[in-house]
Structure formats: structure tokens, C-alpha cells
Design a protein around this motif. Sequence first.
Motif, PDB file in Angstrom:
ATOM      1  N   GLY A  56       0.786  -1.226   0.000  1.00  0.00           N
ATOM      2  CA  GLY A  56       0.000   0.000   0.000  1.00  0.00           C
ATOM      3  C   GLY A  56       0.812   1.267   0.000  1.00  0.00           C
ATOM      4  O   GLY A  56       0.257   2.337  -0.147  1.00  0.00           O
ATOM      5  N   THR A  57       2.131   1.183   0.170  1.00  0.00           N
ATOM      6  CA  THR A  57       2.910   2.422   0.189  1.00  0.00           C
ATOM      7  C   THR A  57       3.449   2.792  -1.157  1.00  0.00           C
ATOM      8  O   THR A  57       3.809   3.934  -1.385  1.00  0.00           O
ATOM      9  N   PRO A 183      -6.117   8.601  -5.005  1.00  0.00           N
ATOM     10  CA  PRO A 183      -4.940   8.046  -4.330  1.00  0.00           C
ATOM     11  C   PRO A 183      -5.297   6.899  -3.384  1.00  0.00           C
ATOM     12  O   PRO A 183      -4.593   5.875  -3.340  1.00  0.00           O
ATOM     13  N   GLU A 184      -6.381   7.052  -2.638  1.00  0.00           N
ATOM     14  CA  GLU A 184      -6.748   5.998  -1.689  1.00  0.00           C
ATOM     15  C   GLU A 184      -7.164   4.702  -2.385  1.00  0.00           C
ATOM     16  O   GLU A 184      -7.018   3.603  -1.830  1.00  0.00           O
ATOM     17  N   VAL A 187      -3.943   2.804  -3.166  1.00  0.00           N
ATOM     18  CA  VAL A 187      -3.434   2.172  -1.949  1.00  0.00           C
ATOM     19  C   VAL A 187      -4.250   0.928  -1.613  1.00  0.00           C
ATOM     20  O   VAL A 187      -3.703  -0.135  -1.308  1.00  0.00           O
ATOM     21  N   ARG A 188      -5.578   1.041  -1.677  1.00  0.00           N
ATOM     22  CA  ARG A 188      -6.441  -0.076  -1.302  1.00  0.00           C
ATOM     23  C   ARG A 188      -6.180  -1.310  -2.169  1.00  0.00           C
ATOM     24  O   ARG A 188      -6.228  -2.446  -1.681  1.00  0.00           O
ATOM     25  N   LEU A 224       1.256   9.680   0.443  1.00  0.00           N
ATOM     26  CA  LEU A 224       1.153   8.220   0.504  1.00  0.00           C
ATOM     27  C   LEU A 224       2.403   7.529  -0.033  1.00  0.00           C
ATOM     28  O   LEU A 224       2.449   6.302  -0.113  1.00  0.00           O
ATOM     29  N   ARG A 225       3.399   8.327  -0.433  1.00  0.00           N
ATOM     30  CA  ARG A 225       4.651   7.828  -1.004  1.00  0.00           C
ATOM     31  C   ARG A 225       4.396   6.975  -2.247  1.00  0.00           C
ATOM     32  O   ARG A 225       5.016   5.946  -2.473  1.00  0.00           O
ATOM     33  N   LEU A 226       3.459   7.451  -3.078  1.00  0.00           N
ATOM     34  CA  LEU A 226       3.141   6.786  -4.330  1.00  0.00           C
ATOM     35  C   LEU A 226       3.633   7.640  -5.496  1.00  0.00           C
ATOM     36  O   LEU A 226       3.307   8.829  -5.575  1.00  0.00           O
TER      37      LEU A 226
END
Length: 353
Positions: A56-57, A183-184, A187-188, A224-226
Motif C-alpha cells: 500500500g505504500t 490516491p486511496e 493504496v487499497r 502516501l509515497r506513491l
Amino acid sequence: MSPAPAAPSVHELVRIRAEHPEAVAEAAARRQRRPLLRTADSSAPDLNPVTSAGAGTGTGTGTGRGTSTSPGPGADTGTVTAIGTGTGHPGQLMIIAADHPARGALAVGDRALAMANRFELLQRLCLALSRPGVDGVLASADVLEDLLLLGALEGKVVMGSMNRGGLAGAAFELDDRFTGHRPEDLVRHGFDAGKLLLRIDHEDPGSLDTLHAAARTIDAMAALRLPVFVEPFLCRRVDGRLRNDLGAAAVATSIAIASGLGGTSAYTWLKVPVTEEPEDMARVMETSTLPAVLLGGEVGDDLEGAYAKWREALRLPTVRGLVVGRSLLYPVDGDVAGAVDTAVSLLRPGRDG
């Protein structure tokens, strides 16, 4: 060893989506991940999944080693075949793009609805992703989830397309809202990066809304470090149609604007076109120190000419790979594997970087 795909063929996708929608999240949770870039000592063919601590990161805590079998539907029957991914080129990316349909851009050359057949598109994508040296795919949620269920994303870089609201040909095309991945969402699902399109027309107020939304999205991705790949253009309307300006000054200006968006550029990559005059690329790419990939765009019948332009641009120090879609998935001669293999061969193994 890769997990068995939830859908053994493209024809099973509809049944699974109707009867077991949770299968998408389940496939995402068990997908084997890899770092965005392989380094010279992590390009061996055995892939080690990212540990749960890194999930996820988007940073990838695994080693980037392992084998990956990416099953894909066969061209005739749609059945899954086992295929190998190869090792790719250290420090560079070869990404297949397939986010065009979500913006209503279905044409390839003179075929107005070439990308409208989802089953054919998926077959072409699975074939492209199976070729040695192909690192991953860029697409909207629906396409990525189909590929997840088919098991075609194991050990691949998965990039979600974020703003698809600027529909091709629409009056509101430059008010390009973020109707795709948030963005979320990335991550998900444990995806590895995002991509946003940034078209700027100095005469269209909608460009400012897109510019502001892009900056805030870059902030959110960095938090989110993406990694986020920003695809900037200066453009204008000609006879009511939007045209991208590929002149050296326009491309350099768009790069300067994109590089300065947000509160940090630490996780920003650029996705840039080759300039109208390819010899201008060296000067244009000096506009920013951010890593960049080349986009393919429409190349028409002259795929060989496109290869030549990409080959030269790939020698530049900030250019770290290719993101190409329609020209490789729908080549004039119909040879998807051949087109992809040639594009991969343009990347230089062992480059300084």
C-alpha cells in the motif's frame, strides 16, 4: 509460484463480476508486487512478493526477484496460457498504456471503434504483458480489474489512470476532472503508481481547474509515497478540436509547469512526448531533473519512424523508459508481440543512472 487466476478466460470475467464482485479485492490482495524500478542487482528472474509491511505504500519492500507466470487468454479460444515475463532492463520502464477508452478515445488510425471490443483489447494486453522486458500496464480501474482477475498483473508495475473526465472531443475536455482512481483507491488495491493528464490552453478557463486539481493530487500521492506520472501538454483549439503543441518551446514550458506543481516533487515523474523536431529533445529535457518516460501517442502507419525517435530520446539522462499503447497493441501489421519486442529492444540495459 503465482496464484491461480480468478478467471481462467476472458469469457469467465462477466460471470465472476456478476456473481462474486469481491473477487477483485481478493485478487488485488494476493497479487505479487515488485519495486517500480529494478536495479542492476534486482533484475534476476525470480520475484519475491512485497512484504505486508510495504503493502500500500508504493515503495516496494521486496527484493524485486522471482518468477512470474502471467496467464492470459489465447487469441482463439480465450483460454489461459502460461507465459514468462523476463527480466527487463535495470533502471528503466516499459509500460503498456490502455487508459484511452475511459476518456471515450476508442479510435486507432482509421478504425473509429478499434478499442471498443473489450475482449479483444484484453487479449492484446495479456499478450503484450507476457513479452520479456515489459514491466507493467497503465489503465483505468475497469481494465486493471479485468487484468487482475485474469492473473495478468503478477509481478508487474500497475499504474492507475486518475483523471478521465476530459472526454475526447467534448466542450469541457480541458475541465479534466478526476473521475478515475483516487490516491486511496491505488493504496487499497496495492497498485504501484498513478498517472494524470495535464492539458493547458491559455484561452480556456477549464485549464485552471485541472491545474489546481493536479497539484492537490500530487500532494496526496506524495503523502502516501506513491509515484505519480504527470503528462503535460500546452494545447489549443483548431477548428473546434483540441491540438497538442509539440514544438520545443511548448513542450519545455509544459515540463516546467508540471515539475513545479504541488508542495513536493519527490514522487513526481513526467510522461512526455517526443518533440515535433526530435533533435530538440535534448534541450527540452534539460528543463527538469525529474525522471521521465516517453509517451507513444498516435504514430499512424510509421511505426518504424516512431521507433527511431524513441531510440534517440531514450539516450537522454532523465528519460527512463517508454509508456506506449495503441501503436503497440494495434500495429498496422497485426503483430502485437513483434511491435512490443521491438519497443523493448530500444531500452538500453546497463545504462548509467
